[in-house]
Design an enzyme around this catalytic site. Structure first.
Site, PDB file in Angstrom:
ATOM      1  N   LYS A  13      62.082  20.024  56.887  1.00  0.00           N
ATOM      2  CA  LYS A  13      61.941  20.218  58.336  1.00  0.00           C
ATOM      3  C   LYS A  13      62.187  18.897  59.046  1.00  0.00           C
ATOM      4  O   LYS A  13      61.359  17.987  58.996  1.00  0.00           O
ATOM      5  CB  LYS A  13      60.542  20.728  58.707  1.00  0.00           C
ATOM      6  CG  LYS A  13      60.544  21.265  60.143  1.00  0.00           C
ATOM      7  CD  LYS A  13      59.184  21.413  60.742  1.00  0.00           C
ATOM      8  CE  LYS A  13      58.654  20.149  61.335  1.00  0.00           C
ATOM      9  NZ  LYS A  13      59.462  19.603  62.445  1.00  0.00           N
ATOM     10  N   GLU A  57      54.624   8.111  54.519  1.00  0.00           N
ATOM     11  CA  GLU A  57      55.096   6.873  55.148  1.00  0.00           C
ATOM     12  C   GLU A  57      54.734   6.992  56.625  1.00  0.00           C
ATOM     13  O   GLU A  57      55.289   7.825  57.347  1.00  0.00           O
ATOM     14  CB  GLU A  57      56.602   6.716  54.914  1.00  0.00           C
ATOM     15  CG  GLU A  57      56.890   6.560  53.419  1.00  0.00           C
ATOM     16  CD  GLU A  57      58.364   6.393  53.069  1.00  0.00           C
ATOM     17  OE1 GLU A  57      59.229   6.673  53.911  1.00  0.00           O
ATOM     18  OE2 GLU A  57      58.639   5.983  51.933  1.00  0.00           O
ATOM     19  N   CYS A 112      59.524   2.157  62.270  1.00  0.00           N
ATOM     20  CA  CYS A 112      58.146   1.949  61.807  1.00  0.00           C
ATOM     21  C   CYS A 112      57.902   0.499  61.401  1.00  0.00           C
ATOM     22  O   CYS A 112      56.780   0.015  61.409  1.00  0.00           O
ATOM     23  CB  CYS A 112      57.854   2.872  60.636  1.00  0.00           C
ATOM     24  SG  CYS A 112      59.097   2.701  59.339  1.00  0.00           S
ATOM     25  N   GLU A 125      49.571   1.508  67.859  1.00  0.00           N
ATOM     26  CA  GLU A 125      51.034   1.566  67.727  1.00  0.00           C
ATOM     27  C   GLU A 125      51.634   2.170  68.997  1.00  0.00           C
ATOM     28  O   GLU A 125      51.233   3.249  69.432  1.00  0.00           O
ATOM     29  CB  GLU A 125      51.434   2.436  66.523  1.00  0.00           C
ATOM     30  CG  GLU A 125      52.943   2.478  66.322  1.00  0.00           C
ATOM     31  CD  GLU A 125      53.393   3.457  65.241  1.00  0.00           C
ATOM     32  OE1 GLU A 125      52.889   4.592  65.191  1.00  0.00           O
ATOM     33  OE2 GLU A 125      54.275   3.089  64.437  1.00  0.00           O
TER      34      GLU A 125
HETATM   35  P1  NAD Z   1      55.079  12.878  64.156  1.00  0.00           P
HETATM   36  O1  NAD Z   1      53.952  12.674  63.226  1.00  0.00           O
HETATM   37  O2  NAD Z   1      54.779  13.320  65.542  1.00  0.00           O
HETATM   38  O3  NAD Z   1      56.083  13.977  63.593  1.00  0.00           O
HETATM   39  C1  NAD Z   1      56.739  13.825  62.357  1.00  0.00           C
HETATM   40  C2  NAD Z   1      57.108  15.192  61.812  1.00  0.00           C
HETATM   41  O4  NAD Z   1      55.925  15.923  61.506  1.00  0.00           O
HETATM   42  C3  NAD Z   1      57.911  16.061  62.780  1.00  0.00           C
HETATM   43  O5  NAD Z   1      58.873  16.779  62.039  1.00  0.00           O
HETATM   44  C4  NAD Z   1      56.853  17.012  63.333  1.00  0.00           C
HETATM   45  O6  NAD Z   1      57.371  18.242  63.777  1.00  0.00           O
HETATM   46  C5  NAD Z   1      55.958  17.200  62.124  1.00  0.00           C
HETATM   47  N1  NAD Z   1      54.576  17.545  62.394  1.00  0.00           N
HETATM   48  C6  NAD Z   1      53.805  17.135  63.441  1.00  0.00           C
HETATM   49  N2  NAD Z   1      52.550  17.626  63.305  1.00  0.00           N
HETATM   50  C7  NAD Z   1      52.520  18.331  62.146  1.00  0.00           C
HETATM   51  C8  NAD Z   1      51.510  19.079  61.461  1.00  0.00           C
HETATM   52  N3  NAD Z   1      50.259  19.169  61.931  1.00  0.00           N
HETATM   53  N4  NAD Z   1      51.848  19.697  60.302  1.00  0.00           N
HETATM   54  C9  NAD Z   1      53.102  19.591  59.791  1.00  0.00           C
HETATM   55  N5  NAD Z   1      54.093  18.918  60.410  1.00  0.00           N
HETATM   56  C10 NAD Z   1      53.807  18.281  61.562  1.00  0.00           C
HETATM   57  O7  NAD Z   1      55.920  11.533  64.147  1.00  0.00           O
HETATM   58  P2  NAD Z   1      57.198  11.166  65.048  1.00  0.00           P
HETATM   59  O8  NAD Z   1      56.732  10.967  66.458  1.00  0.00           O
HETATM   60  O9  NAD Z   1      58.286  12.129  64.767  1.00  0.00           O
HETATM   61  O10 NAD Z   1      57.635   9.756  64.412  1.00  0.00           O
HETATM   62  C11 NAD Z   1      57.153   8.520  64.826  1.00  0.00           C
HETATM   63  C12 NAD Z   1      56.084   8.023  63.877  1.00  0.00           C
HETATM   64  O11 NAD Z   1      56.598   7.945  62.560  1.00  0.00           O
HETATM   65  C13 NAD Z   1      55.604   6.611  64.193  1.00  0.00           C
HETATM   66  O12 NAD Z   1      54.208   6.562  64.035  1.00  0.00           O
HETATM   67  C14 NAD Z   1      56.271   5.747  63.120  1.00  0.00           C
HETATM   68  O13 NAD Z   1      55.620   4.547  62.822  1.00  0.00           O
HETATM   69  C15 NAD Z   1      56.265   6.689  61.967  1.00  0.00           C
HETATM   70  N6  NAD Z   1      57.285   6.311  60.985  1.00  0.00           N
HETATM   71  C16 NAD Z   1      56.905   5.769  59.798  1.00  0.00           C
HETATM   72  C17 NAD Z   1      57.864   5.367  58.863  1.00  0.00           C
HETATM   73  C18 NAD Z   1      57.479   4.741  57.538  1.00  0.00           C
HETATM   74  O14 NAD Z   1      58.341   4.638  56.674  1.00  0.00           O
HETATM   75  N7  NAD Z   1      56.255   4.303  57.350  1.00  0.00           N
HETATM   76  C19 NAD Z   1      59.216   5.543  59.152  1.00  0.00           C
HETATM   77  C20 NAD Z   1      59.559   6.096  60.373  1.00  0.00           C
HETATM   78  C21 NAD Z   1      58.593   6.491  61.287  1.00  0.00           C
END
Ligand code: NAD
Length: 484
Positions: A177, A252, A286, A388
């Site tokens: 997804k 991650e 990130c 963040e």
């Molecule tokens: P997010 O957590 O809002 O969403 C990520 C994914 O999870 C999306 O596909 C979303 O639809 C899904 N999702 C959201 N809630 C869910 C739930 N309850 N159950 C299942 N799926 C769910 O994150 P975002 O806004 O898309 O991305 C930004 C974040 O990602 C930042 O915090 C960033 O630091 C982090 N990030 C971390 C890394 C790493 O390698 N550590 C890399 C990139 C981004």
């Protein structure tokens, strides 16, 4: 209008939950309609993944899987321009960035795990026994089953393939997804997968998190493992759900990364590196630094140099070759970032540059741009230094000693990536070893070797991916002991 469908069991299909819009963040226009997967769609995808694990896919050797993944890498490279256009439409990131990082890494992820799969060995242990005959133990690597892959929007193709490639190399099938904000390159990848892999190996479902496809993946009893990249709070929510049925998880998550610049650093390299580490992809990586610590003797000079650099970025159309800076991903995310801009001022920050919305006097004014922003003057307990933000912004703090800066850098609930700038080799080792984070770069930032362990400590993640660490997560290790 373009329609982006689901891929289930080798067929492109509409979603039972209707359609949602895909918006271009450069100008706010709807660029595609996206099929919204229901829980029943997710279930069909999982069943397809299970079926081929027991059939065609399950019978492939590691070498055969590796060869197929190499074909996937080559096909991404052949369709480079299609992937590039799709990634830019979803994210608005400058063409130069997507062309140099996102799409080549998408292909490279498949190539490296294809190579790794081909050379994948397993350990054995000779054992003595009381009768003197002995025994041999060997380790069999068994696929986990159907793996749920849930991805964010910031580096859509790169981060998705980073998980899909090793999962498939290790013999699993996947239900993927992508973020609801960035469905396009995932759909192109589904086209490539449908050409090359047996039906059911790679399944794509579009949708949101809670109450949608994301939740349907995390709660599905036949999903064996969840690999997730996204916000720390989402990771925590998923972990609670994954406890039911004991699904393996690899997370991650977020960061609030420090960049530490010592007086003895190569000044120009430190400024250039910190400009990249703060502002790449509009701060939406990130690994980006949001906390910059500079030793007192060079503090004023450094703040000024970073300001000059930040003000030299060209915000604009991603296809314009001058553009070095794109928009934030969405209206909602811009509102969040702007709320932190307001909060910083309330908390008493000195705004060195930025802090607002740029004006273009054209259609880009409907996009989600913000200015590159630098603050100084806040105490370390300010909320904008603790939380963040995930935007093009940093706070620069002054420090006087190594121990003081290490304490400040470690005073965070996150621990993903740090960068340290110094020409003193002993200090570089000393500081790196004491920083609480998964990754420390010395005199660089985002210098990646895909074989190294990648991940965070504290609220920044759980487990490590990359090279053999990925293959270890995506397989169960079974010990087989044979008495001689
Ligand atoms: P997010 O957590 O809002 O969403 C990520 C994914 O999870 C999306 O596909 C979303 O639809 C899904 N999702 C959201 N809630 C869910 C739930 N309850 N159950 C299942 N799926 C769910 O994150 P975002 O806004 O898309 O991305 C930004 C974040 O990602 C930042 O915090 C960033 O630091 C982090 N990030 C971390 C890394 C790493 O390698 N550590 C890399 C990139 C981004």
């Amino acid at each position: 209008m373009k329609e982006l469908q689901l891929l289930i069991d080798g067929e492109f299909v509409n979603g039972e939950a209707g359609w949602f819009d895909n918006v271009n963040p450069v100008n706010g226009e709807v660029v595609a309609k996206v099929a919204h997967a229901s829980a029943a769609d997710v279930d069909r995808a999982v069943q397809a993944g299970k079926k081929t694990m027991l059939g065609e896919w399950g019978n492939f050797s590691i070498q055969e899987r590796g060869a197929l993944l190499s074909k996937v890498a080559n096909r991404i490279t052949e369709r480079f321009d299609d992937f590039l256009e799709a990634e830019i439409a979803d994210t608005g990131k400058p063409k130069s960035l997507a062309a140099n990082i996102d799409i080549p890494r998408g292909a490279a992820n498949f190539q490296i795990f294809a190579d790794q799969a081909r050379s994948f060995g397993s350990e054995s242990f000779m054992q003595s026994t009381p009768d003197g005959k002995g025994a041999v133990n060997y380790v069999q690597r068994v696929p986990l089953g159907v793996v749920g892959v849930i991805c964010p929007w910031n580096l859509p193709l790169l981060l998705m393939t980073w998980k899909v490639a090793p999962a498939l190399a290790a013999g699993n099938t996947v239900v993927v997804k992508p973020s609801e904000e960035t469905p396009s390159t995932a759909t192109l990848l589904a086209e490539v997968m449908a050409e090359i892999l047996p039906p059911g190996v790679f399944n794509l479902v579009h949708g949101f998190g809670p109450g949608s496809a994301g939740e349907a993946i995390t709660t599905h009893p036949d999903i064996s493992a969840i690999t997730f990249t996204g916000e720390s709070s989402t990771g925590e929510a998923i972990m609670k759900i994954a406890a039911e049925g004991m699904k393996a998880v690899s997370f991650e998550l977020g960061g609030k990364n420090p960049a530490i610049i010592f007086e003895d650093a190569d000044f120009d390299a430190a400024v250039a590196g910190t400009l990249r580490s703060v502002f790449t992809n509009c701060g939406q990586v990130c690994l980006c630094s949001e906390r910059v610590y500079v030793e007192r003797p060079i503090f004023d000079k450094f703040v000024n140099a970073l300001k000059v650099g930040a003000q030299s970025f060209v915000l604009g159309d991603p296809y314009d070759s001058e553009t070095s800076f794109g928009p934030l991903i969405s209206k909602e995310h811009r509102e969040k970032v702007l709320s932190y801009f307001d909060l910083a001022v309330e908390e008493g920050a000195t705004v060195i540059c930025g802090g607002g919305i740029p004006t273009f006097n054209n259609e880009l004014d409907n996009g989600f741009f913000v200015e590159p922003t630098i603050w100084t003057g806040l105490p370390e307990n300010a909320r904008v230094i603790k939380e963040e933000i995930f935007g093009p912004v940093c706070h620069i703090q002054v420090f006087d000693s190594e121990s003081e800066v290490i304490e400040m850098a470690n005073d965070s609930e996150y621990g993903l990536a740090a960068s340290v700038w110094t020409q003193n080799i002993s200090r570089a080792h000393r500081v790196s070893q004491r920083i609480e984070s998964g990754i420390v770069w010395v005199n660089d930032w985002y210098l990646r070797d895909l074989r190294t362990p990648f991940g965070g400590v504290k609220r920044s993640g759980l487990g490590r991916e990359g090279g053999i660490y990925s293959l270890n997560f995506y397989s169960e290790l079974k010990n087989i002991c044979i008495k001689l």
